[in-house]
Design an enzyme around this catalytic site. Structure first.
Site, PDB file in Angstrom:
ATOM      1  N   LYS A 182       0.830  -1.316   0.014  1.00 15.18           N
ATOM      2  CA  LYS A 182       0.108   0.120  -0.056  1.00 15.18           C
ATOM      3  C   LYS A 182       0.934   1.321   0.110  1.00 15.18           C
ATOM      4  CE  LYS A 182       0.625   1.360   4.590  1.00 15.18           C
ATOM      5  NZ  LYS A 182       1.097   2.606   4.949  1.00 15.18           N
ATOM      6  N   THR A 239      -3.673   5.616   3.744  1.00 15.45           N
ATOM      7  CA  THR A 239      -2.207   6.206   3.426  1.00 15.45           C
ATOM      8  C   THR A 239      -2.164   6.903   2.037  1.00 15.45           C
ATOM      9  OG1 THR A 239      -1.575   4.060   4.355  1.00 15.45           O
ATOM     10  CG2 THR A 239       0.210   5.631   3.025  1.00 15.45           C
TER      11      THR A 239
HETATM   12  O1  LIG Z   1       1.449   3.090   7.702  1.00 14.41           O
HETATM   13  C1  LIG Z   1       0.950   4.062   8.071  1.00 14.41           C
HETATM   14  C2  LIG Z   1      -0.245   4.450   8.440  1.00 14.41           C
HETATM   15  O2  LIG Z   1      -0.888   3.146   8.435  1.00 14.41           O
HETATM   16  C3  LIG Z   1       2.036   5.210   8.061  1.00 14.41           C
HETATM   17  O3  LIG Z   1       2.041   5.769   6.603  1.00 14.41           O
HETATM   18  P1  LIG Z   1       3.477   6.629   6.346  1.00 14.41           P
HETATM   19  O4  LIG Z   1       4.760   5.655   6.880  1.00 14.41           O
HETATM   20  O5  LIG Z   1       3.131   6.569   4.890  1.00 14.41           O
HETATM   21  O6  LIG Z   1       3.445   7.851   7.095  1.00 14.41           O
END
Ligand SMILES: O=C(CO)COP(=O)(O)O
Ligand SMILES: NC(=O)C1=CN([C@@H]2O[C@H](COP(=O)(O)OP(=O)(O)OC[C@H]3O[C@@H](n4cnc5c(N)ncnc54)[C@H](O)[C@@H]3O)[C@@H](O)[C@H]2O)C=CC1
Length: 317
Positions: A182, A239
């Protein structure tokens, strides 16, 4: 008593959540200075406004930090190094909290734990959750994947806390792939929004990105239902649509042509390369991941990437 190794945003947030449910937590920081400052200030600069509960103790002494259940909250590409330098982790329950695929081996966190410490009990905690939200006590739901169902049930009971609802699965492959892939799609969505391609383009990337996540997961033996749960669909939604995400924000900067702080943890960049190598070896089609890698490597302009995706042969959905 629970140990959390890695005192970054996520490790600290989890420590705070477990402490609020009455568990004593030892949070290990690799730097003695960082551990001392956190103990003195009862805060972590990565989580502004969050106070560490009294039941969180921060230490740089590894032996002091260890309990039977250990959460590993370091970036994916640092996981193997951490395990290799601390063989005393063997025999314990090791719950990976990182999201990614390892460059070089193309393994996910559970497979890396198995590879380095085969005597440990590996697990993964993943799903849609920003560290800042967890640390502030906002409601969050996560997936805990543990190969053995009974071990999973007892860990689930141990980790659940008032604002942290934990679902359980035995499908570690699906859970780790959902969380890893993702991030790649979030970079693609950030690029599209940053480049002004619009919300409809983002929706197309999320949906077709989800299709390629499921294709890859299925090829690797994951259960399709796992990808439609918190670790896949849930985390993809969060995300790809929030400026709080570092992967999405990194994509936004790329799309706008802005610089991005290279010290920020952006798991999707390395994971895109590792996942693409694995997909190629297995003849799995991952066109969005391929486009992200080509843009990161400087071989493809953003508009050309979108044109390339749109010009693919027409197919059934
Ligand atoms: O995994 C995440 C939210 O579930 C955090 O996302 P990021 O690492 O892109 O900040
Ligand atoms: N921040 C978030 O909202 C969330 C993060 N995660 C995942 O958690 C993992 C860690 O991310 P964050 O804590 O956010 O990153 P971060 O950048 O805030 O912190 C990373 C921490 O790991 C430590 N570290 C780095 N290399 C190390 C090594 N070799 N040995 C020991 N410690 C080392 C750093 O000192 C730092 O404290 C990532 O895989 C991320 O995808 C998962 C869900 C939410």
């Amino acid at each position: 008593m629970i140990s959390v190794l890695g005192s970054g945003a996520f490790g600290t947030a989890l420590a705070v959540a477990f402490a609020h449910s009455g568990t004593n937590v030892t949070l290990w920081a690799r730097s003695a200075d960082a551990a001392r400052t956190m103990m003195d200030t009862r805060a972590n600069p990565r989580l502004p406004g969050v106070k560490l509960p009294k039941t969180v103790s921060v230490t740089a002494d590894f032996a002091d930090a260890l309990t039977d259940v250990v959460l590993l909250a370091v970036p994916m590409q640092k996981l193997r190094g951490l395990l290799e330098t601390h063989p005393e982790l063997t025999g314990r329950t090791l719950i990976a909290c990182c999201k990614g695929v390892e460059l070089g081996t193309q393994l996910g966190p559970v497979a890396v734990i198995r590879d380095v410490l085969p005597e440990a009990t590996p697990a993964i905690l993943t799903g849609p959750s920003f560290a800042a939200d967890i640390a502030r006590g906002l409601p969050t739901a996560l997936t805990l994947a543990v190969p053995d169902e009974n071990t999973g049930k007892s860990l689930q009971q141990r980790l659940i806390s008032p604002n942290l609802r934990i679902y359980r699965t035995t499908d570690t492959v699906g859970a780790e792939l959902g969380g890893a892939l993702k991030n790649v799609i979030a970079i693609a969505c950030g690029i599209a929004i940053g480049a002004g391609l619009g919300d409809s383009a983002r929706a197309a990337l999320m949906t077709r990105g989800y299709a390629e996540m499921k294709r890859m997961a299925q090829a690797l033996g994951a259960k399709p239902d796992t990808l439609s749960g918190l670790s896949g669909f849930g985390d993809l939604t969060l995300t790809c649509s929030s400026d709080q995400s570092r992967n999405y924000s990194f994509g936004l900067s790329l799309g706008r042509g802005d610089a991005y702080d290279p010290t920020v943890t952006v798991e999707g960049a390395a994971t895109a390369r590792a996942a693409l190598a694995r997909a190629k070896a297995m003849h799995v089609d991952m066109p969005i991941t391929q486009a992200v890698v080509a843009i990161l490597d400087g071989g493809l302009q953003i508009r050309d990437a979108m044109e390339m995706l749109l010009a693919r042969p027409p197919k059934e959905e």
